[in-house]
Design an enzyme around this catalytic site. Structure first.
Site, PDB file in Angstrom:
ATOM      1  N   CYS B 274       0.787  -1.316  -0.015  1.00  0.00           N
ATOM      2  CA  CYS B 274      -0.017  -0.143  -0.192  1.00  0.00           C
ATOM      3  C   CYS B 274       0.860   1.549   0.048  1.00  0.00           C
ATOM      4  CB  CYS B 274      -1.024   0.059   1.106  1.00  0.00           C
ATOM      5  SG  CYS B 274      -0.834  -1.140   2.381  1.00  0.00           S
ATOM      6  N   ARG B 303       6.813 -10.870   5.784  1.00  0.00           N
ATOM      7  CA  ARG B 303       6.392 -10.634   6.995  1.00  0.00           C
ATOM      8  C   ARG B 303       7.086 -11.649   8.087  1.00  0.00           C
ATOM      9  NH1 ARG B 303      -0.114  -9.673   5.459  1.00  0.00           N
ATOM     10  NH2 ARG B 303       0.340  -8.197   4.073  1.00  0.00           N
ATOM     11  N   GLN B 321       0.487 -11.225  -3.126  1.00  0.00           N
ATOM     12  CA  GLN B 321      -0.906 -11.304  -3.098  1.00  0.00           C
ATOM     13  C   GLN B 321      -1.313 -10.880  -4.556  1.00  0.00           C
ATOM     14  OE1 GLN B 321      -1.485  -8.413   0.154  1.00  0.00           O
ATOM     15  NE2 GLN B 321      -2.305  -9.957   1.435  1.00  0.00           N
ATOM     16  N   ASP B 323      -2.700  -8.322  -5.106  1.00  0.00           N
ATOM     17  CA  ASP B 323      -3.457  -7.056  -4.208  1.00  0.00           C
ATOM     18  C   ASP B 323      -3.558  -6.195  -4.988  1.00  0.00           C
ATOM     19  OD1 ASP B 323      -3.187  -5.706  -2.055  1.00  0.00           O
ATOM     20  OD2 ASP B 323      -0.889  -5.308  -1.897  1.00  0.00           O
ATOM     21  N   HIS B 325      -5.149  -1.757  -4.958  1.00  0.00           N
ATOM     22  CA  HIS B 325      -5.675  -0.632  -4.228  1.00  0.00           C
ATOM     23  C   HIS B 325      -6.627   0.267  -5.285  1.00  0.00           C
ATOM     24  CE1 HIS B 325      -2.476  -1.808  -1.766  1.00  0.00           C
ATOM     25  NE2 HIS B 325      -3.127  -1.535  -0.689  1.00  0.00           N
ATOM     26  N   LYS B 405     -14.784  -3.061   6.896  1.00  0.00           N
ATOM     27  CA  LYS B 405     -14.277  -4.150   5.957  1.00  0.00           C
ATOM     28  C   LYS B 405     -15.252  -5.115   5.493  1.00  0.00           C
ATOM     29  CE  LYS B 405     -11.834  -7.152   8.458  1.00  0.00           C
ATOM     30  NZ  LYS B 405     -11.031  -8.173   9.263  1.00  0.00           N
ATOM     31  N   HIS B 451      -8.474  -1.194   0.035  1.00  0.00           N
ATOM     32  CA  HIS B 451      -7.414  -2.279  -0.196  1.00  0.00           C
ATOM     33  C   HIS B 451      -8.145  -3.543  -0.435  1.00  0.00           C
ATOM     34  CE1 HIS B 451      -4.579  -0.275   2.704  1.00  0.00           C
ATOM     35  NE2 HIS B 451      -5.861   0.232   3.305  1.00  0.00           N
TER      36      HIS B 451
END
Lengths: 582, 582
Positions: B274, B303, B321, B323, B325, B405, B451
């Site tokens: 992000c 991580r 991911q 992923d 945005h 969320k 996200h």
């Protein structure tokens, strides 16, 4: 003029420039460092109280021309070391004294004098300043540490282009102009391909258009890999220092690696993929039937470069390579190298690189592995290169200690050479990782490893290729294939959208520009973005299901039935794979 | 039997097990920790001098059955705190005393007694040991720290399955058996998809077949992205801590990040994409016409997880991911969420996940952003979910402090639920990075960020999906599509190779098995590798240009003209894209 060679002319022109500077700024404590000949010209390092500007360069050029007209004879003077030191001390040339002091005792010190100016110099030089052609141009001033050491003072380095005659100079200046226009950092920004941020020096952010090119290159290599039977793998990036000790990177490459402590263990971010591939080979049992085994890996690598050294995409701290390792029997080397040469030549030609130079570097004095293996390997490389039918150059003794190497240079549209591909044989890593496979006699034997990359760093390749095509990418790799422009939105937008949808479904990257802007404005923007095709649709096009097609760089558009346009696109897109491999 | 609920039965069965252990090993200083009900059964933590073995579990089961037959009444006893401490001290149950001491002063201590065995317990319990169904099975013993604290002693935790009746138990044991067979770590090894190495805990090495699945998933998501107008970007991995301060990761997530010092600056390897996307948005000038702007990124993330916590592909230290945005106007949220729900449902169904649970988490007490924005956002999410026509659950106050969320759980072939997708609204990051775009009134306004990830970590998804399909991947994503087996090499190998070449050119992953092994052996290997098709070619097939096709899992083969086989493959391969989006 031709009685002096170009190097001599350039060298004397450096003295000429120094003399002009000394004349123009007599009260600024001018001291000269070194003033060598370089490709296309020369430079001179100067220390002075005045900071040289763009305009000063013009003034210096004028004074240089005056000195030529003065027809000063250039004479060699020889002094004893002590004498020279005394002389240059009197002249206030402390940097020259430093140079003289490093010469051996008893050596004669050679200097050259022209008029009031005398410089320490081995020569040779032209005989008189009038022998110098007025074919130079001072280009720019950059900072440079005295003797290249960042602990020393910063000098002003004045760069100049210098040639035999004005025609050559003009050609070179045109080349510089063209190179500037094609500078990938400039184009990358203009075309919205990539940019950089303070928080990540040397680490490009690829915007959507840049990422499209990046991913197309990866996909291109995957198609090539599929053809040549490479298997892609995905390996970790953060690995325990134990591994880097085994591979030898800890010993030889530590300064360029990023370390992190985790759970009281030391880990490093990988600078290369090879150790991971060695582990993978060791993890399974392989037999001669599985060889050559080719692992390809687009894993992201990190290598430290000084913050001051990073530049655009050509010097970065992080990149991916079209990296692969081939595990092979020593007797299989020749065939594999021939395949590699075929692959390299096909691909480089496909990218439009016309001149391809191949260099073979052979065993150095200090080397790993026995002479018999080296003989076999070098012999195999030579035979493979002979069979591939391309000229090559042998760099005797220039190989790595762990194996001989082939490197491949290409020349771009401006005739600049870049090394892209490498093929490095390695007898050492299989030893270090104790690799083996079962040969046809059921014995455990050690394979040879070939490290190879065709494009090299994808980041760097994008930089080189971007300059090569001047931002006008071929259709198959262009971030956008076409922009559709309706003559007016009220009447033609639906038709434009429908056409877009059709082309989109066939896999093309197209969009409709439906902004309320003039046709002229849109045309200029599309040309500036170097998009391969602009497709205009109006009444006529709606009526006969056609488009008005304007290819990038063309002055005029051409009417074309949509079916023909699709065939054209399909045909252009075949270039996703080189013709030879389709 | 149905007069007691399952939890009560499980709880009483835990006591039953403890009693049996105490009876069987009276001289081993047996002490009991806690023995709670868990999903599908119960466990009990035991400290004793004897180390329990697999065989011991059988003995304990036998004794449990004996106690049931003894029909011991189960009676509640209430003691004062001091009394209870004295009692358990006498019994040598120091762990129970620790528990009692943590209860408030003056509270009555509840215990349950059956025969000679008395345990600290709130209840409720069945009335007699004969009320307990003989529908339990002790599964295994694992180590567990007392009170979950690694500074405490390690106890033996005995796990048991326990149900209302034998039929349910049998079903569950069958499920466990099936789950074990499908364990992705086991399948990953057997199918040569991935493995791990000592030098990189929690960091998978994907072998060629695993990498094929990985890349197919990325390509799948890219097709989905293309359809929904996402733009892929490529961003750096190593970024200055300044960035992590701005994003708040340094404050909230430092413990999970890897740091490295470079040039006297502190850098961290990114745990999330992000912040990079925020920088990119900030780098350019955007207007309302550019929104929603969707940046997708398959960047590798790192991580930290404790070395002891990493397991297979489901708990790793490094992953990518799917992923993305989305930068959006607050008024655009509803439409975007509807699109997202459509995308999620289409894709999950495409992967064969039948049950999909949607949860909406709303504003917590401590939150960023004003109530008006939260109202708008939550309202938009609810409306979007209502319109998407799927049932959903509201988790009041369970949202992150920076926005509401949606999370999506799917159930796999064994009916196990996994959370895969998340859609997280964020009012905070656009603030922190001071993002803005120009709205239609030419004002600079702040966007909202979404996200979102559909598959989540690709590594984890591969683990889940591998177990879901039990290693038998659908055609489009299978590492190998087919293996061609000539009846005998002498007569049929050329034909086999020609067929392979044809299928290869059409893009399929096929090979010829020309080893000197029996047809039976090859068949078993192909079945074991769960390859979708085995294609046998012999005299008959050569004569009529056909193949003998055996699909994975089928007992028999079927003759098919090669043209039909190609149509079949083509049809199966259409599944690269969900039917709804073709």
């Amino acid at each position: 003029m031709a009685k002096f060679d170009l190097d001599t002319i350039r060298h004397s022109s450096a003295h000429l420039m120094a003399q002009a500077i000394a004349r123009l700024w007599p009260d600024t404590n001018v001291q000269f460092g070194v003033g060598p000949v370089i490709e296309n010209g020369f430079y001179y390092d100067v220390e002075m109280d005045h900071k040289l500007t763009e305009e000063d360069l013009k003034k210096i050029e004028g004074e240089m021309k005056n000195i030529i007209k003065e027809k000063l004879p250039i004479e060699r003077k020889v002094m004893k070391k002590e004498e020279a030191i005394t002389f240059f001390k009197k002249e206030g040339q402390d940097l020259k004294i430093e140079l003289i002091e490093s010469f051996p005792e008893g050596e004669e010190i050679s200097c050259y004098q022209q008029g009031e100016f005398i410089d320490l110099c081995r020569g040779p030089h032209v005989e008189s300043t009038r022998d110098l052609p007025m074919a130079f141009k001072l280009l720019h001033v950059a900072g440079a540490y005295w003797r290249g050491d960042e602990k020393n003072q910063m000098l002003q380095r004045v760069y100049a282009a210098c040639f035999q005659d004005k025609k050559e100079l003009k050609e070179h200046l045109h080349f510089l102009e063209e190179a500037k226009k094609r500078d990938h950092r400039k184009l990358g920004k203009e075309l919205e391909l990539f940019h950089f941020e303070q928080v990540a020096p040397g680490s490009p952010f690829f915007m959507p258009k840049g990422a499209t090119i990046y991913n197309e290159l990866v996909e291109f290599m995957r198609r090539i890999y599929r053809h040549y039977d490479y298997k892609e793998v995905i390996t970790p990036q953060v690995l325990d220092s134990d591994l880097w000790h085994t591979s030898g990177h800890y010993e030889h490459y530590k300064e360029n690696m990023y370390f992190s402590r985790i759970d009281e263990r030391e880990y490093a971010v990988k600078p290369m993929n090879c150790p991971c591939h060695m582990l993978m080979f060791a993890h399974y049992k392989y037999s001669y039937r599985d060889l050559p085994l080719r692992y390809a890996d687009f894993g992201r690598l990190h290598r430290y470069e000084k913050a001051g050294a990073v530049s655009g995409l050509t010097r970065v701290r992080t990149f991916c390579q079209d990296d692969a390792h081939v595990f092979i029997d020593v007797n299989g080397i020749q065939e594999e190298i021939q395949k590699l040469m075929e692959m390299f030549f096909i691909c480089y030609k496909h990218f439009g690189f016309k001149n391809i130079k191949v260099n073979l570097s052979t065993r150095p004095e200090k080397k790993a592995g026995d002479d018999e293996t080296w003989d076999k390997a070098e012999d195999a490389l030579k035979k493979a290169l002979d069979n591939s039918g391309h000229e090559y150059f042998i760099k005797e003794g220039d190989g790595a200690f762990y194996g001989p190497k082939i490197d491949v240079e290409i020349s771009d549209a401006l005739n600049r050479y870049y090394q892209l591909g490498t093929i490095q044989l390695d007898f050492q890593l299989p030893e270090r990782f104790n690799l083996s496979y079962t040969n046809s006699e059921s014995e455990e034997v050690r394979p040879v490893v070939i490290h190879r990359a065709l494009l090299g760093s994808l980041e760097r390749f994008i930089g080189v290729y971007l300059e090569h095509v001047g931002g006008a990418f071929p259709f198959w790799i262009a971030p956008e294939h076409a922009v559709i422009v309706p003559v007016n939105n009220a009447n033609h937008l639906d038709f434009a959208n429908k056409l877009k949808e059709e082309l989109f479904r066939e896999g093309y990257r197209v969009r409709v520009d439906d902004r309320n802007e003039s046709m002229g404005y849109k045309t200029r923007q599309i040309q500036k973005a170097k998009i391969p095709f602009m497709l205009v649709v109006g009444d006529k096009e709606m009526e006969d299901l056609s488009v008005s097609v304007r290819a990038y760089g063309d002055k005029f558009s051409k009417s074309m039935p949509i079916t023909e346009l699709k065939e054209k696109f399909h045909h252009l897109n075949l270039d996703k794979m080189p013709e030879e491999l389709r």
